[in-house]
Scaffold this motif. Structure first.
Motif, short mmCIF file in Angstrom:
data_model
loop_
_atom_site.label_atom_id
_atom_site.label_comp_id
_atom_site.label_asym_id
_atom_site.label_seq_id
_atom_site.Cartn_x
_atom_site.Cartn_y
_atom_site.Cartn_z
N THR A 44 40.78 28.13 32.83
CA THR A 44 41.00 27.93 33.83
C THR A 44 43.25 27.81 34.22
O THR A 44 43.18 27.59 35.54
N SER A 54 47.65 33.86 33.01
CA SER A 54 46.51 33.44 32.75
C SER A 54 45.88 34.23 31.61
O SER A 54 46.57 35.19 31.38
N PRO A 56 43.37 36.04 31.20
CA PRO A 56 42.54 37.87 31.35
C PRO A 56 44.83 38.54 31.98
O PRO A 56 44.39 39.86 31.86
N ASP A 93 42.12 45.29 36.92
CA ASP A 93 42.42 44.38 35.77
C ASP A 93 44.44 44.40 35.99
O ASP A 93 44.99 43.20 35.75
N PRO A 135 35.26 42.47 43.54
CA PRO A 135 35.35 41.25 42.28
C PRO A 135 34.25 40.63 42.14
O PRO A 135 33.64 40.46 43.61
N SER A 136 33.92 40.22 41.73
CA SER A 136 32.37 39.57 41.09
C SER A 136 32.90 37.57 41.76
O SER A 136 33.79 37.99 41.08
N TYR A 138 32.02 35.68 40.30
CA TYR A 138 31.28 34.59 39.56
C TYR A 138 32.83 34.84 38.37
O TYR A 138 33.30 33.81 37.39
N ASP A 139 33.54 35.90 38.50
CA ASP A 139 35.03 35.96 38.22
C ASP A 139 35.61 35.11 39.05
O ASP A 139 36.16 34.77 39.74
N PRO A 140 36.47 34.29 37.71
CA PRO A 140 37.64 33.35 38.18
C PRO A 140 38.51 33.86 38.99
O PRO A 140 39.64 33.51 39.51
N ARG A 141 39.43 35.35 38.87
CA ARG A 141 39.98 35.57 38.60
C ARG A 141 40.02 36.30 40.81
O ARG A 141 40.99 36.25 41.80
N PHE A 142 38.48 36.27 40.66
CA PHE A 142 38.35 35.79 42.78
C PHE A 142 39.04 35.16 43.39
O PHE A 142 39.67 35.45 44.30
#
Length: 637
Positions: A44, A54, A56, A93, A135-136, A138-142
């Motif tokens: 994280t 991060s 990503p 991305d 974005p999902s 579940y994607d931490p980027r959300f």
């Protein structure tokens, strides 16, 4: 035939060569098992949690060979990556990476243009507008992108002195062009009042409130002040009130706009009392709201002690106030008023913990509105109770002159300590009980001037307030307080300066003889004398039943773990706080200031939800709405 033997030196050389050769062929990749905390920190870490990009974003930079370039020439690296997106070679991305890179550079030296760029890129990542899939969750980027948008907007729109947020139409520089922000002036209107003085509250550290409630979502969470609007007699929004507001910068067609040099966006404001979610790309999106931080910001620096002790000793302290009944927000039809009445040497601030907890619950927040009554607590109880009844009836007649708003006539009054006595006196019909306890002759035979006679009859012939339907007594001395009866309390009470109006009344009563009044020769008329066990007030009020149609509840504090029946809270004994005829009695192991105790607050929550269920059933208006569903803005933009 014997094999030739290698010399010792040659053998060592061969072994060393073999070792080096084997080492050169071994993999440089290895693994090490770590604990859960380390795993979470590694997964994280980002620009907001560690002031570093991060994983990503690092992966994107590596893909486009920009890792070293970002370290040495960050602005050029971001321009290169933006070019990739503009040429159609990059997608979600790359857009996310631009948001995080822009925010990091803004923090280091880029300033407001890069904060705004971070917000724009983050918005384009979250709401691609059909160009990409959103974005999902579940994607931490959300969540990170949402925070980058919120923080980027907060810092990007900061005033020059960095003490607030500039909510206005403006043109802002961007690293790649300009941002034109439009604002409809109607966004600044809140319940007939003007929103002003916007302050970012997400970054505040709070002291003095045990719980911090946030509503996660999108937008910059702010505390807004309001201008003084037209005052309703007996009711107004508190002059110092700060209300939670969310600022949203809406960007049409964000993916296309961020690849050009000119970005156009609309700035929108959403008071939390009206809206909890907005539609973006035809989907409801929750707004970020800081309920507790806004409350703490409002209370910060208030002269509480001066008000509380000044209000006890100076009986006319509040006479020049436009209204003694104030609210946290403009009147909202359909929401039942809950009126808080504080105790002796206290103030509305003492309800802060309860207000903070109750407003965090959407079942409460969306069905009730909170009002606060202030009074000089050293004044005679019947007089303060008269002011409360007058304020409630004036507010109702002003807010609902035609009597068509049913929720306004389902009022709940909650009183702590002395405030509980005032609370009871909103829902009793005393007839001539009080008058006969004090005077031995009827009003028309009393030898006083007309103003005094009118005040006495209004204070002592008590009628229920028709709009009050439920009472909650908290640590209320129905039978008096043993602390009020001691010598020190009476000495302090002798220092109370009654307002001029009451001084004239007490002076005229003091001149009456025993044939006219039971108070002949009495020197003290303040609240402390009335709350002394055995006083005429507590004896008479305790014998007076609550009016038919009004339900009441008792919350009684008892210290320690001894027998409840012989216990007390440090100010009021159980046997004094206990009365017959209530719907429920809840005993909490607490001191006298139990209105801040979580167990007391939970009992109040239970009572309010019960009141709503019974009230809407009576009005046949319950319906099956989901209380957890957010209120979505009906405005279309």
């Amino acid at each position: 035939m014997r094999r030739p033997c290698l010399s010792r030196g040659l053998a060592v050389a061969v072994l060393l060569a073999w070792t080096l050769l084997a080492g050169g062929c071994a993999t440089a990749v290895s693994v090490e098992r770590v604990d859960h905390v380390t795993v979470h920190q590694q997964l994280t870490h980002n620009v907001l949690s560690a002031h570093a990009l991060s994983d990503p974003t690092h992966n994107v930079l590596r893909r486009w060979s920009l890792v070293d370039r970002f370290l040495t020439q960050p602005e050029n690296a971001m321009a290169d990556l933006r070019g990739v997106v503009a040429q159609g070679h990059g997608g979600a991305d790359e857009v996310f990476a631009l948001a995080e890179m822009s925010f990091l550079h803004a923090e280091e030296r880029g300033g407001q243009p890069y904060y705004l760029a971070a917000a724009l890129y983050a918005y384009a990542f979250l709401f691609p507008g059909g160009v990409d899939q959103p974005p999902s969750p579940y994607d931490p980027r959300f969540r990170l992108a949402t925070d980058l948008y919120n923080r980027g907007l907060t810092s990007g729109l900061a005033t020059e002195d960095r003490t607030g947020i500039a909510i206005r139409e403006a043109r802002h520089p961007l690293p790649f062009g300009e941002l034109d922000v439009t604002l409809d002036p109607r966004e600044l209107v809140w319940g007939g009042r003007q929103l002003t003085g916007f302050f970012p509250v997400a970054e505040l550290e709070i002291h003095g409130l045990d719980a911090r409630y946030r509503q996660p979502g999108i937008g910059a969470p702010l505390a807004a002040g309001t201008t003084q609007g037209t005052l309703a007699k007996g009711f107004q929004v508190a002059p110092r009130v700060k209300t939670p507001v969310t600022a949203l910068l809406r960007i049409p067609d964000p993916r296309r706009q961020i690849t050009g040099g000119q970005v156009r966006a609309q700035l929108e404001l959403y008071p939390a009392s009206e809206t909890e979610a907005v539609l973006i790309d035809r989907q409801p999106v929750p707004l970020e709201v800081e309920h507790t931080a806004t409350l703490a910001y409002m209370l910060d620096g208030m002269p509480v002690w001066e008000f509380e002790f000044g209000g006890f000793l100076r009986g006319g302290l509040l006479d020049k106030m436009p209204s003694r009944l104030v609210a946290m927000e403009p009147y909202r039809p359909g929401r039942i008023p809950v009126v808080f009445v504080h105790g002796t040497a206290s103030s509305p601030v003492r309800w802060a913990e309860m207000l903070n907890d109750l407003r965090s619950d959407p079942r409460i927040r969306d069905r009730f509105q909170f009002w606060f009554f202030s009074y000089e607590t050293g004044n005679p109880v019947p007089y303060s109770a008269l002011l409360l009844r007058d304020a409630l009836q004036e507010a109702v007649s002003t807010l609902d002159p035609s009597g068509r708003e049913p929720a306004l006539h389902e009022m709940v009054v909650i009183g702590h300590s002395q405030g509980g006595l005032l609370t009871k006196m909103t829902a009793v019909d005393t007839g001539a009980r009080f008058w006969n306890a004090v005077f031995r002759i009827p009003p028309d035979q009393l030898q006083v001037d007309q103003d005094t006679r009118d005040l006495l009859t209004n204070a002592l012939f008590v009628k229920p307030v028709p709009s009050v339907k439920r009472l909650v007594f908290i640590a209320t001395p129905h039978g008096g307080s043993y602390v009020a009866g001691n010598r020190i309390s009476h000495l302090v009470a002798s220092l109370v300066r009654l307002p001029g109006r009451l001084l004239r009344v007490s002076s005229e009563i003091g001149r009456l003889g025993d044939a006219s009044t039971t108070l002949a020769g009495q020197t003290g008329f303040g609240s402390v004398y009335a709350m002394t066990p055995g006083s005429l007030l507590v004896q008479t009020l305790a014998r007076t039943p609550i009016a038919t149609g009004v339900k009441a509840h008792s919350i009684i504090a008892v210290r320690g773990d001894g027998p409840v029946e012989t216990g007390d809270d440090g100010v009021v004994e159980y046997k004094s706080a206990h009365i017959e005829g209530v719907e429920s009695e809840y005993v909490v192991r607490s001191g006298h200031s139990t209105q801040s105790d979580p167990r007391t607050i939970e009992e109040v929550r239970r009572i309010l939800l019960l009141h709503w269920d019974e009230s809407c059933t009576k009005r046949n208006e319950c319906g099956p709405p989901d209380a957890s569903a957010p209120r979505v803005a009906s405005r279309t933009r």
